[in-house]
Write a protein that holds these residues in place. Structure first.
Motif, PDB file in Angstrom:
ATOM      1  N   GLU A   1      10.443 -77.830   6.216  1.00  0.00           N
ATOM      2  CA  GLU A   1      10.021 -77.119   7.418  1.00  0.00           C
ATOM      3  C   GLU A   1      10.903 -77.465   8.604  1.00  0.00           C
ATOM      4  OE1 GLU A   1       5.914 -76.817   8.200  1.00  0.00           O
ATOM      5  OE2 GLU A   1       5.312 -76.948   6.105  1.00  0.00           O
TER       6      GLU A   1
ATOM      7  N   MET B   1       4.062 -75.628   4.216  1.00  0.00           N
ATOM      8  CA  MET B   1       5.259 -74.925   3.746  1.00  0.00           C
ATOM      9  C   MET B   1       5.122 -73.425   3.912  1.00  0.00           C
ATOM     10  SD  MET B   1       6.632 -76.689   0.348  1.00  0.00           S
ATOM     11  CE  MET B   1       5.793 -78.078  -0.309  1.00  0.00           C
ATOM     12  N   ASN B   2       3.973 -72.978   4.362  1.00  0.00           N
ATOM     13  CA  ASN B   2       3.786 -71.531   4.419  1.00  0.00           C
ATOM     14  C   ASN B   2       4.536 -70.879   5.563  1.00  0.00           C
ATOM     15  OD1 ASN B   2       2.306 -71.608   2.187  1.00  0.00           O
ATOM     16  ND2 ASN B   2       0.309 -71.349   3.158  1.00  0.00           N
ATOM     17  N   ALA B   3       4.658 -71.601   6.687  1.00  0.00           N
ATOM     18  CA  ALA B   3       5.392 -71.014   7.815  1.00  0.00           C
ATOM     19  C   ALA B   3       6.838 -70.711   7.433  1.00  0.00           C
ATOM     20  CB  ALA B   3       5.297 -71.927   9.014  1.00  0.00           C
ATOM     21  N   PRO B   4       7.558 -71.667   6.837  1.00  0.00           N
ATOM     22  CA  PRO B   4       8.934 -71.339   6.437  1.00  0.00           C
ATOM     23  C   PRO B   4       8.996 -70.215   5.382  1.00  0.00           C
ATOM     24  CG  PRO B   4       8.499 -73.683   6.153  1.00  0.00           C
ATOM     25  CD  PRO B   4       7.232 -73.070   6.618  1.00  0.00           C
ATOM     26  N   LEU B   5       7.994 -70.178   4.508  1.00  0.00           N
ATOM     27  CA  LEU B   5       8.002 -69.104   3.508  1.00  0.00           C
ATOM     28  C   LEU B   5       7.872 -67.745   4.195  1.00  0.00           C
ATOM     29  CD1 LEU B   5       5.862 -70.622   0.609  1.00  0.00           C
ATOM     30  CD2 LEU B   5       8.226 -69.815   0.442  1.00  0.00           C
ATOM     31  N   ARG B   6       6.997 -67.723   5.201  1.00  0.00           N
ATOM     32  CA  ARG B   6       6.840 -66.452   5.934  1.00  0.00           C
ATOM     33  C   ARG B   6       8.136 -66.090   6.638  1.00  0.00           C
ATOM     34  NH1 ARG B   6       1.457 -68.243   6.768  1.00  0.00           N
ATOM     35  NH2 ARG B   6       0.078 -66.876   5.563  1.00  0.00           N
ATOM     36  N   LYS B   7       8.818 -67.138   7.168  1.00  0.00           N
ATOM     37  CA  LYS B   7      10.093 -66.869   7.848  1.00  0.00           C
ATOM     38  C   LYS B   7      11.145 -66.387   6.841  1.00  0.00           C
ATOM     39  CE  LYS B   7       9.394 -69.789  11.839  1.00  0.00           C
ATOM     40  NZ  LYS B   7       9.379 -71.206  12.209  1.00  0.00           N
ATOM     41  N   ALA B   8      11.101 -66.965   5.633  1.00  0.00           N
ATOM     42  CA  ALA B   8      12.035 -66.494   4.588  1.00  0.00           C
ATOM     43  C   ALA B   8      11.775 -65.027   4.298  1.00  0.00           C
ATOM     44  CB  ALA B   8      11.874 -67.336   3.325  1.00  0.00           C
ATOM     45  N   GLY B   9      10.488 -64.675   4.315  1.00  0.00           N
ATOM     46  CA  GLY B   9      10.142 -63.266   4.114  1.00  0.00           C
ATOM     47  C   GLY B   9      10.731 -62.399   5.203  1.00  0.00           C
ATOM     48  N   VAL B  10      10.684 -62.917   6.438  1.00  0.00           N
ATOM     49  CA  VAL B  10      11.276 -62.162   7.552  1.00  0.00           C
ATOM     50  C   VAL B  10      12.782 -62.029   7.371  1.00  0.00           C
ATOM     51  CG1 VAL B  10      11.704 -62.187  10.036  1.00  0.00           C
ATOM     52  CG2 VAL B  10       9.441 -62.805   9.148  1.00  0.00           C
ATOM     53  N   VAL B  11      13.406 -63.128   6.909  1.00  0.00           N
ATOM     54  CA  VAL B  11      14.860 -63.083   6.676  1.00  0.00           C
ATOM     55  C   VAL B  11      15.205 -61.989   5.663  1.00  0.00           C
ATOM     56  CG1 VAL B  11      16.820 -64.352   5.689  1.00  0.00           C
ATOM     57  CG2 VAL B  11      15.281 -65.480   7.304  1.00  0.00           C
TER      58      VAL B  11
ATOM     59  N   GLU C   1       8.674 -59.554  -1.436  1.00  0.00           N
ATOM     60  CA  GLU C   1       7.579 -59.993  -0.564  1.00  0.00           C
ATOM     61  C   GLU C   1       6.338 -60.390  -1.388  1.00  0.00           C
ATOM     62  OE1 GLU C   1       8.075 -60.635   2.511  1.00  0.00           O
ATOM     63  OE2 GLU C   1       9.939 -59.566   2.926  1.00  0.00           O
TER      64      GLU C   1
ATOM     65  N   LEU D   1       7.037 -63.856  -2.540  1.00  0.00           N
ATOM     66  CA  LEU D   1       6.836 -64.816  -1.448  1.00  0.00           C
ATOM     67  C   LEU D   1       5.340 -65.001  -1.177  1.00  0.00           C
ATOM     68  CD1 LEU D   1       9.737 -63.739   0.947  1.00  0.00           C
ATOM     69  CD2 LEU D   1       9.554 -65.865  -0.366  1.00  0.00           C
TER      70      LEU D   1
END
Lengths: 482, 497
Positions: A262, B1-11, A376, A379
């Protein structure tokens, strides 16, 4: 099981979506025949029907071994896979027309071979689902998988060019008439290894030493692993002459690292290192040449494919790809009505350009949305699953899939320098199809774990997926026991 | 770890957005450019999907199509081989088209605005859209005679050209260039074969791809005396005006003497203008040019079509094969009487195309009115409805009818009594002028003949220019005159050979 809101397995939805996807594939086949042969034969539906049987088989396996798996994944992938088979069959028909041969059989030509590869790939996916009942079990073999992954990556680099090079990229193992792209499988093994490694090391790697511009940077001595992978991917770039693969491995590692720790700083360090390395390789290619020359050439072609020295030579592929896409325009010429034969390698790397001429911007955008949906959904499984290893594997795999689509589509549309990647589920070729279906099987397995109610009754699990991150944090450390 | 995963989704979302934006750029913004790009083979395939129009003359197809099985549905064929190649040119898949194939390309391919109505109607009737046909003014007999006589000339000349024109209209009756080439291999659908053939022809030192009738200029020699005669008549000379001749002429201030071709040519000190032309008296014309002055000679040449840079022969509306400009060089240089004397007998810097030679003869035959030359007689739709028919245009009128009449008499005298006897043909009144032009040190001279023929009704039926490069064995112009006579006879319908 009684129907309680929020507890549906989604298997029936999956079946319905699958039927819808197969109807589109059958329609595509019919339009292709109408445009190419001037009539729709009585057997136009056979490839779609055969595919339906195969996917139905996988659906049944999922129903019994991963009942709670994401219901969108299989239909979405099946749609792309089916359209791929349809397009390859369309190329076969064009070939037989030009040679005045009768219409190709369902199992002949590259379309037929792709159909057979789909069967093999689905069997592999089913076997994976049957054997791996719990994705966490994979972590037991993490070091083996890591070693296998690195070996698979390195094999083409050390093999002589005659056994490993196709179109200037050393990504293959060629034995007799059979060729294999080990990198396709390597990415699966490497994701699993990275996930395992990072789950164990994440706490150390999260330690910050310095804060710059509001971003925490890691300690210098913790940079070891990221530098190792960075060097490895640059070696790939130089010796396998392939920017796309290098970008894929490095992107995969940096993103899993970021997800595990993170720490956005890892992302920044990774991006700077990678693009810095690429830029230096470009400069070295311009001045020193040698092993960097190939990359420099590719970058120069990318900058101006229509330059007189490239347009009919090294830039020919990209130019023909762009001309094909441009000819298609907004709506395309219609399936079967274009001339994808002018685009080199249209059955593999350039399949998206070949289809783009016929289905146009609208069709390609729809395909792009389906890919996005798959990524998605992957993810989402990562977010919902409770264990860190599962999160990193699912996140890594889904992201890699997206990155690969970006690298190849960016390449053939002139967005980034062209590199030899297959378009997942679309390109002709067994390695790509098998590896990517294995990847989907893994995502199915993890999404099953994510959505499955735990031991208790449905009511107790209704809020499971919506648990706040704080609780998930607590669950993380319990998992990995090598 | 979910926040970075969401950001990866945005990427991933952003990356796909970039692809989508780029697809818009390629498939929408740049689509038209890519669709019509020269490197887009689809453009060519579409072009070959409809049969290209036929090029024909006297009802004979000179360029036609054969249906094929390959990507390009129609193969262009040239059944007459190298006979018509310099005029028609070729249409290759990758090679740039030449000749009429180039200048009438839009009409032949059916994309011309002239064929718009036909394209619309074919959309409704469902008939295959087809290109229009081009009918050339060439007379196949004249063309065949010219080619046969040129390639079988009795002096073994390897290079030459001939042009025949109907003096009354400007319609070109024959245009040949030797050596020539077979255009069919250049139209091959195997683009590598075609390119190899083109490279071979292009590298050939004999330059077979060159149209020597239109794009090459040569020293015209004594044929230029027609221009000097016209200048003299304009200045008030008559056919029987006596000019000064002799064995030798040295222009004032110049050391190099001018001689006659033969000792028996105008040895006397006086000779009439008509006689001087008949015998091709060099000393007389050199002095005449000097007496008239450089400006007058230069203006006269220009009045007849010298120095025109933009002449084309094709259809009268749209252009065609470009004709190189003929030049006199600057004749007004002070204190260069020697140069003017040389130029007056068509040497020094004077250069002329075969087309210009034929135009000069045609103008004399047509009473001083020069008709604009053309090759395209008619444009027909695929169902043979005429869209365009050449209506002759006057290009220029260099001299009055009376001067033209004098020149005609003098030129007839050349063929009746003088150096052009070989051009005589039975049943026609033939006039003309020979030319033997020195070109390079030690090289055999070029042989020229420009002339015209009147039939028994007094109609000017043909004007011709024949040019043979480096003719050995003396009397270089005699062979040109012989061939010219035969071409005119064929063009007038009096049979070949």
């Amino acid at each position: 099981m009684p129907r309680v809101p929020g507890t549906r397995t989604g298997r029936n939805a999956e079946l319905g979506l699958l039927a819808f996807a197969m109807i589109i594939v059958a329609l595509y086949g019919a339009i292709v025949e109408a445009n190419q042969l001037g009539k729709i034969t009585t057997t136009f539906w056979v490839p779609a029907a055969l595919l339906s049987i195969l996917f139905l088989g996988l659906h049944l396996v999922v129903r019994f071994t991963a009942a709670w798996a994401d219901p969108v994944l299989i239909p979405a992938v099946a749609l792309i896979n089916g359209l791929g088979v349809g397009f390859l069959r369309r190329l076969d028909i064009a070939r037989t027309i030009s040679k005045k041969l009768p219409e190709p059989g369902v199992f002949s030509g590259i379309g037929g071979r792709q159909l057979a590869w789909t069967l093999v790939a689905l069997i592999l996916a089913a076997v994976l689902l049957l054997i791996v009942r719990d994705h966490k079990a994979v972590s037991r073999y993490a070091y083996t998988l890591g070693l296998v992954g690195i070996v698979l990556v390195m094999i083409p680099a050390v093999l002589p060019a005659s056994m490993s090079e196709i179109n200037g990229a050393k990504l293959w193992i060629k034995i007799g008439g059979f060729s294999l792209q080990p990198g396709e499988f390597a990415k699966l093994a490497l994701v699993s290894f990275f996930a395992f490694y990072l789950v164990r090391k994440r706490e150390v790697l999260s330690l910050a030493s310095r804060r710059v511009l509001g971003i925490d940077f890691p300690r210098g001595r913790d940079l070891g692993p990221v530098i190792t992978v960075w060097l490895l991917s640059l070696l790939v770039l130089v010796f396998e002459k392939d920017l796309g693969t290098a970008l894929l491995y490095f992107g995969l590692f940096v993103v899993t690292l970021y997800v595990a720790t993170e720490r956005a700083s890892w992302l920044i360090i990774g991006l700077v290192m990678f693009f810095g390395g690429v830029y230096v390789a470009y400069l070295l290619g311009a001045s020193v040449g040698g092993p960097f020359a190939n990359f420099y050439d590719r970058a120069s072609i990318w900058l101006d494919p229509f330059a007189p020295q490239y347009v009919s030579n090294e830039g020919y592929q990209l130019v023909q790809s762009l001309l094909g896409l441009g000819t298609g325009g907004l709506f395309g010429t219609g399936p079967g009505a274009g001339s994808p034969g002018f685009v080199p390698e249209v059955q593999t790397d350039f399949i998206f350009a070949g289809m783009g001429e016929e289905i146009g911007l609208f069709g390609l955008s729809a395909l792009l949305v389906v890919y996005l949906l798959i990524v998605e959904r992957g993810l989402r499984a990562a977010i919902l699953v409770r264990d860190s290893f599962g999160k990193l594997v699912a996140g890594g795999m889904a992201f890699t899939l997206g990155l690969q689509v970006f690298v190849i589509l960016g390449g053939i549309t002139g967005l980034i320098p062209l590199t030899g990647q297959t378009t997942p589920f679309l390109s002709a070729g067994g390695s790509s199809l098998m590896a990517n279906w294995l990847l989907i099987a893994m995502l199915l397995r993890i999404s099953d774990a994510a959505r499955k109610p735990a031991t208790g009754g449905p009511a107790a699990q209704a809020g499971g997926p919506k648990q706040p991150p704080a609780q998930l944090h607590g669950a993380m450390t319990e998992v990995i026991k090598p | 770890m979910n926040a970075p995963l969401r950001k990866a989704g945005v990427v991933v979302f952003v990356l796909f957005g970039l692809i989508f934006a780029n697809l818009n750029w390629v498939q929408a913004y740049k689509a038209d450019k890519y669709r019509t790009d020269d490197h887009n083979a689809r453009v060519r395939v579409a072009e070959y999907n409809t049969p290209r129009g036929v090029i024909e003359a006297d009802g004979k197809a000179l360029a036609e199509n054969k249906a094929t099985d390959d990507t390009y549905k129609y193969l262009r064929e040239y059944p007459e081989g190298d006979l018509y190649a310099p005029v028609i040119g070729y249409k290759g898949v990758n090679l740039a088209a030449t000749g009429i194939e180039r200048s009438e390309n839009e009409f032949l391919s059916g994309t011309s605005d002239k064929l718009f109505a036909d394209r619309v109607s074919s959309m409704f009737t469902g008939d295959e859209a087809r290109g229009g046909n081009v009918v050339l003014s060439l007379k196949t007999k004249a063309q065949e005679t010219a080619w046969k006589q040129l390639t079988n000339n009795e002096r073994g000349a390897k290079f030459g050209s001939a042009v025949a024109i109907d003096p009354r209209t400007g319609a070109i009756q024959a245009m040949v260039s030797m050596p020539s080439y077979d255009p069919s291999p250049l139209a091959s659908h195997d683009t590598e074969d075609a390119a190899a053939e083109y490279n071979k022809l292009n590298a050939d030192k004999d330059k077979p791809l060159l149209n020597r009738a239109t794009s090459e200029t040569y020293p015209p020699g004594s044929t230029f005396k027609v221009i000097v005669s016209a200048a003299a008549l304009r200045a008030g000379y008559k056919q029987d005006t006596e000019i000064q001749a002799g064995d030798e002429y040295i222009a004032p201030g110049s050391g190099a003497p001018i001689h006659n071709a033969e000792a028996e040519t105008c040895p006397g000190s006086k000779i009439s203008l008509k006689e001087a032309l008949t015998e091709s008296c060099n000393t007389g014309y050199a002095r005449l040019g000097v007496d008239l002055g450089g400006q007058k000679v230069q203006d006269e040449a220009k009045a007849w079509g010298f120095e025109q840079e933009d002449l084309t022969v094709g259809d009268l509306k749209d252009g065609g094969l470009p004709v190189a400009a003929s030049h006199t060089g600057d004749l007004t240089v002070a204190n260069d009487q020697g140069g003017l004397a040389q130029s007056s007998i068509g040497q020094k810097d004077v250069r002329m195309t075969t087309v210009e030679g034929a135009l000069m003869a045609a103008t004399v035959a047509n009473g001083g009115v020069q008709k604009r030359p053309y090759l395209v007689q008619q444009l027909l739709t695929a169902d043979r409805r005429p869209i365009y028919t050449a209506s002759p245009e006057t290009l220029r009128t260099p001299v009055s009818g009376s001067i033209a009449g004098d020149l005609k008499d003098m030129m007839i005298s050349v063929v009746e009594n003088g150096t052009g006897k070989q051009a005589k043909i039975s049943g026609y009144d033939v006039g003309g002028k020979t030319g033997t032009a020195q070109n390079a040190e030690g090289a055999d001279p070029h042989g020229w003949f420009i002339g015209f023929a009147f039939n028994d009704k007094g109609e000017a039926v043909s004007a011709v220019c024949v040019m043979l490069e480096n003719v050995s064995g003396g009397h270089a112009s005699a062979e040109a005159a012989r061939i010219a006579g035969l071409i005119m006879k064929a063009a007038a319908g009096g049979g070949g050979d």
